[in-house]
Design a protein around this motif. Structure first.
Motif, PDB file in Angstrom:
ATOM      1  N   PRO A  45     125.244 100.198  -1.269  1.00 12.35           N
ATOM      2  CA  PRO A  45     125.794  99.663  -0.207  1.00 12.35           C
ATOM      3  C   PRO A  45     125.572  99.081   1.006  1.00 12.35           C
ATOM      4  O   PRO A  45     126.085  97.973   2.390  1.00 12.35           O
ATOM      5  CB  PRO A  45     125.436 102.065   0.743  1.00 12.35           C
ATOM      6  CG  PRO A  45     125.501 102.031  -1.029  1.00 12.35           C
ATOM      7  CD  PRO A  45     124.394 101.030  -1.481  1.00 12.35           C
ATOM      8  N   PHE A  46     124.384  98.833   1.496  1.00  7.31           N
ATOM      9  CA  PHE A  46     123.897  97.082   1.927  1.00  7.31           C
ATOM     10  C   PHE A  46     124.904  95.739   2.217  1.00  7.31           C
ATOM     11  O   PHE A  46     124.389  95.377   2.979  1.00  7.31           O
ATOM     12  CB  PHE A  46     122.432  97.529   2.074  1.00  7.31           C
ATOM     13  CG  PHE A  46     121.892  99.311   2.478  1.00  7.31           C
ATOM     14  CD1 PHE A  46     120.896  98.087   4.014  1.00  7.31           C
ATOM     15  CD2 PHE A  46     121.082  99.571   1.740  1.00  7.31           C
ATOM     16  CE1 PHE A  46     120.500 100.053   3.866  1.00  7.31           C
ATOM     17  CE2 PHE A  46     120.914 100.549   1.718  1.00  7.31           C
ATOM     18  CZ  PHE A  46     119.846 100.677   3.730  1.00  7.31           C
ATOM     19  N   VAL A  71     125.098 105.288  18.793  1.00  8.38           N
ATOM     20  CA  VAL A  71     125.189 104.005  18.472  1.00  8.38           C
ATOM     21  C   VAL A  71     126.015 103.751  18.214  1.00  8.38           C
ATOM     22  O   VAL A  71     127.376 102.786  18.210  1.00  8.38           O
ATOM     23  CB  VAL A  71     123.987 103.269  18.166  1.00  8.38           C
ATOM     24  CG1 VAL A  71     124.177 101.474  18.005  1.00  8.38           C
ATOM     25  CG2 VAL A  71     123.077 103.266  19.089  1.00  8.38           C
ATOM     26  N   MET A  72     126.528 103.638  16.562  1.00  8.18           N
ATOM     27  CA  MET A  72     128.216 103.363  15.768  1.00  8.18           C
ATOM     28  C   MET A  72     129.133 104.149  16.489  1.00  8.18           C
ATOM     29  O   MET A  72     130.294 102.890  16.383  1.00  8.18           O
ATOM     30  CB  MET A  72     128.151 104.001  14.416  1.00  8.18           C
ATOM     31  CG  MET A  72     126.815 103.431  13.862  1.00  8.18           C
ATOM     32  SD  MET A  72     126.856 101.531  13.974  1.00  8.18           S
ATOM     33  CE  MET A  72     128.367 101.048  13.006  1.00  8.18           C
ATOM     34  N   LEU A  73     129.981 104.835  16.888  1.00  8.46           N
ATOM     35  CA  LEU A  73     131.004 105.451  18.145  1.00  8.46           C
ATOM     36  C   LEU A  73     130.970 103.968  19.084  1.00  8.46           C
ATOM     37  O   LEU A  73     132.364 103.523  19.207  1.00  8.46           O
ATOM     38  CB  LEU A  73     130.720 106.507  18.319  1.00  8.46           C
ATOM     39  CG  LEU A  73     131.468 107.511  17.017  1.00  8.46           C
ATOM     40  CD1 LEU A  73     131.316 109.268  17.906  1.00  8.46           C
ATOM     41  CD2 LEU A  73     132.234 107.180  16.370  1.00  8.46           C
ATOM     42  N   GLY A  74     129.940 104.017  19.438  1.00  8.57           N
ATOM     43  CA  GLY A  74     129.525 102.763  20.668  1.00  8.57           C
ATOM     44  C   GLY A  74     129.633 101.539  20.716  1.00  8.57           C
ATOM     45  O   GLY A  74     130.791 100.606  20.578  1.00  8.57           O
ATOM     46  N   GLN A 113     131.052 100.305   6.564  1.00  8.28           N
ATOM     47  CA  GLN A 113     131.953 101.815   6.918  1.00  8.28           C
ATOM     48  C   GLN A 113     133.191 101.559   7.904  1.00  8.28           C
ATOM     49  O   GLN A 113     134.566 102.257   8.275  1.00  8.28           O
ATOM     50  CB  GLN A 113     131.563 102.813   6.764  1.00  8.28           C
ATOM     51  CG  GLN A 113     130.469 102.791   5.498  1.00  8.28           C
ATOM     52  CD  GLN A 113     129.268 103.982   5.282  1.00  8.28           C
ATOM     53  OE1 GLN A 113     129.080 104.553   6.283  1.00  8.28           O
ATOM     54  NE2 GLN A 113     128.577 103.844   3.611  1.00  8.28           N
ATOM     55  N   PHE A 114     132.350 101.671   8.961  1.00  2.00           N
ATOM     56  CA  PHE A 114     132.798 101.596  10.716  1.00  2.00           C
ATOM     57  C   PHE A 114     133.711 100.266  10.832  1.00  2.00           C
ATOM     58  O   PHE A 114     134.781 100.746  11.616  1.00  2.00           O
ATOM     59  CB  PHE A 114     132.161 101.736  12.186  1.00  2.00           C
ATOM     60  CG  PHE A 114     131.490 103.274  11.503  1.00  2.00           C
ATOM     61  CD1 PHE A 114     131.855 104.247  13.001  1.00  2.00           C
ATOM     62  CD2 PHE A 114     130.107 103.922  10.958  1.00  2.00           C
ATOM     63  CE1 PHE A 114     131.097 105.222  13.028  1.00  2.00           C
ATOM     64  CE2 PHE A 114     130.105 105.305  11.243  1.00  2.00           C
ATOM     65  CZ  PHE A 114     130.330 105.908  11.890  1.00  2.00           C
TER      66      PHE A 114
END
Length: 372
Positions: free
Chosen positions: A341-342, A91-94, A121-122
């Protein structure tokens, strides 16, 4: 059988995944999003059958998308068009690929904080700016804050929607999502929805693309059937975004695992009964946690979410500072996710993973209370 009651702590400590190996053995891990369950039998069978056949090559076909369409139609009365889907590694790379498809390389990204840390982060690894639109005090979308964030981000920005929301467990309503779509069109903002927790809800889940035809969504069986180690996800386009998805580079489809796709497909097609048993077990764990907190940690405030298997605990009343997770880890030997971190709104909070046995939750709260 409740899938959350099948494994003992001794059995779980034999695992070699991140949840069970990141911390020393005396630490009780209730942090990263792994579930303490055995695989659903249809999923395990699909994997072992593939291994027996040596069927471990490259992915091919649309079986995963077809299975998701069948599941979505059955559960949510909505079915994505198979021809408007594409397989992506996870999902995150998507999400990263969707951001590249629909916006310029320096376009800001709006998020509802507190939110899943990899959103920051991404996005930042792409060299982009995150614009925060904090949730309101009830953990729902604050549309005044969202409108302001869209204005600050400007036309051409992207709104990365977390639905259901991680870490709060909020399940957005159809009316809320329709207002999101209206505001996004008004401000020239594209919407990309992370809907990985969609199957794990007690309230009615409304897919974003069922109310907005110009969005993009990422879905996966990963969270609901504990398949994080078997990489596979689907990018889905609304009809008005189909041309965007067609521009996805062909090499992106090489990233998902073929065995992962087989497992995810089996989960969606044949894992419904197992999922229902899991949802019942998670409801029992929510009630258990509420009782334990009331009895042992009354200073902790918590509103049980209607989605995900995560609990967002407000520990500000305990006097443990901005990062109570550090104290619970050091003095109670319980690993939780720090709220910091949220993003904005995370100080003084911790995230607890409820996808484990009642016995482990009970021991974790006992240890947390011992810190005080």
């Amino acid at each position: 059988m409740n899938p959350l009651r099948q494994l003992s702590l001794d059995q779980l400590r034999r695992r070699t995944s991140m949840k069970w190996r990141h911390y020393p053995e005396d630490v009780l891990p209730l942090w990263v999003a792994e579930m303490d369950v055995l695989l659903a039998e249809p999923v395990a069978r699909a994997i072992t059958d593939a291994v027996a056949l040596g069927d471990t090559g490259y992915p091919c076909g649309t079986a995963y998308a077809e299975a998701l369409a069948e599941f979505a139609k059955s559960r949510w009365d909505w079915a994505p068009a198979v021809e408007h889907t594409a397989i992506v590694p996870d999902v995150m790379l998507g999400v990263v690929e969707m951001l590249r498809l629909v916006s310029h390389r320096d376009a800001p990204v709006v998020v509802n904080c507190p939110v899943y840390p990899p959103f920051y982060q991404f996005v930042e690894s792409l060299g982009r700016t995150v614009v925060e639109a904090p949730l309101d005090e009830t953990h729902r979308i604050d549309f005044t804050a969202l409108r302001d964030a869209f204005t600050r981000a400007g036309k051409g920005a992207v709104y990365l929607l977390c639905s259901p929301h991680n870490p709060t467990g909020t399940v957005h309503t159809g009316a809320e999502l329709a207002e999101v779509a209206r505001l996004a069109r008004e401000h020239g903002v594209r919407v990309v929805a992370d809907e990985i927790h969609a199957p794990i809800t007690t309230a009615k889940f409304v897919p974003y693309l069922s109310v907005a035809d110009d969005g993009l969504s990422l879905m996966s069986a990963s969270k609901a059937w504990n398949l994080a180690g078997l990489k596979a996800a689907l990018a889905i386009a609304g009809p008005a975004s189909a041309e965007d998805l067609k521009r996805l580079p062909e090499e992106v489809s090489h990233g998902p695992s073929h065995v992962g796709i087989l497992a995810h497909t089996a989960a969606l097609r044949h894992g419904g009964d197992w999922l229902d048993a899991l949802l019942t077990g998670l409801d029992e764990n929510r009630r258990l946690l509420a009782d334990l907190l009331a009895a042992q940690l009354p200073g902790v405030r918590w509103t049980p979410g209607q989605g995900t298997y995560l609990a967002w605990l407000d520990c500000r009343g305990l006097g443990l500072g901005d990062d109570p997770g550090k104290v619970f880890l050091k003095n109670g030997r319980v690993a939780l996710n720090s709220g910091i971190p949220f993003g904005t709104g995370g100080k003084g909070f911790v995230r607890m993973n409820l996808a484990t046995s009642p016995e482990i939750i009970t021991e974790a709260v006992r240890r947390m209370a011992s810190v005080l």
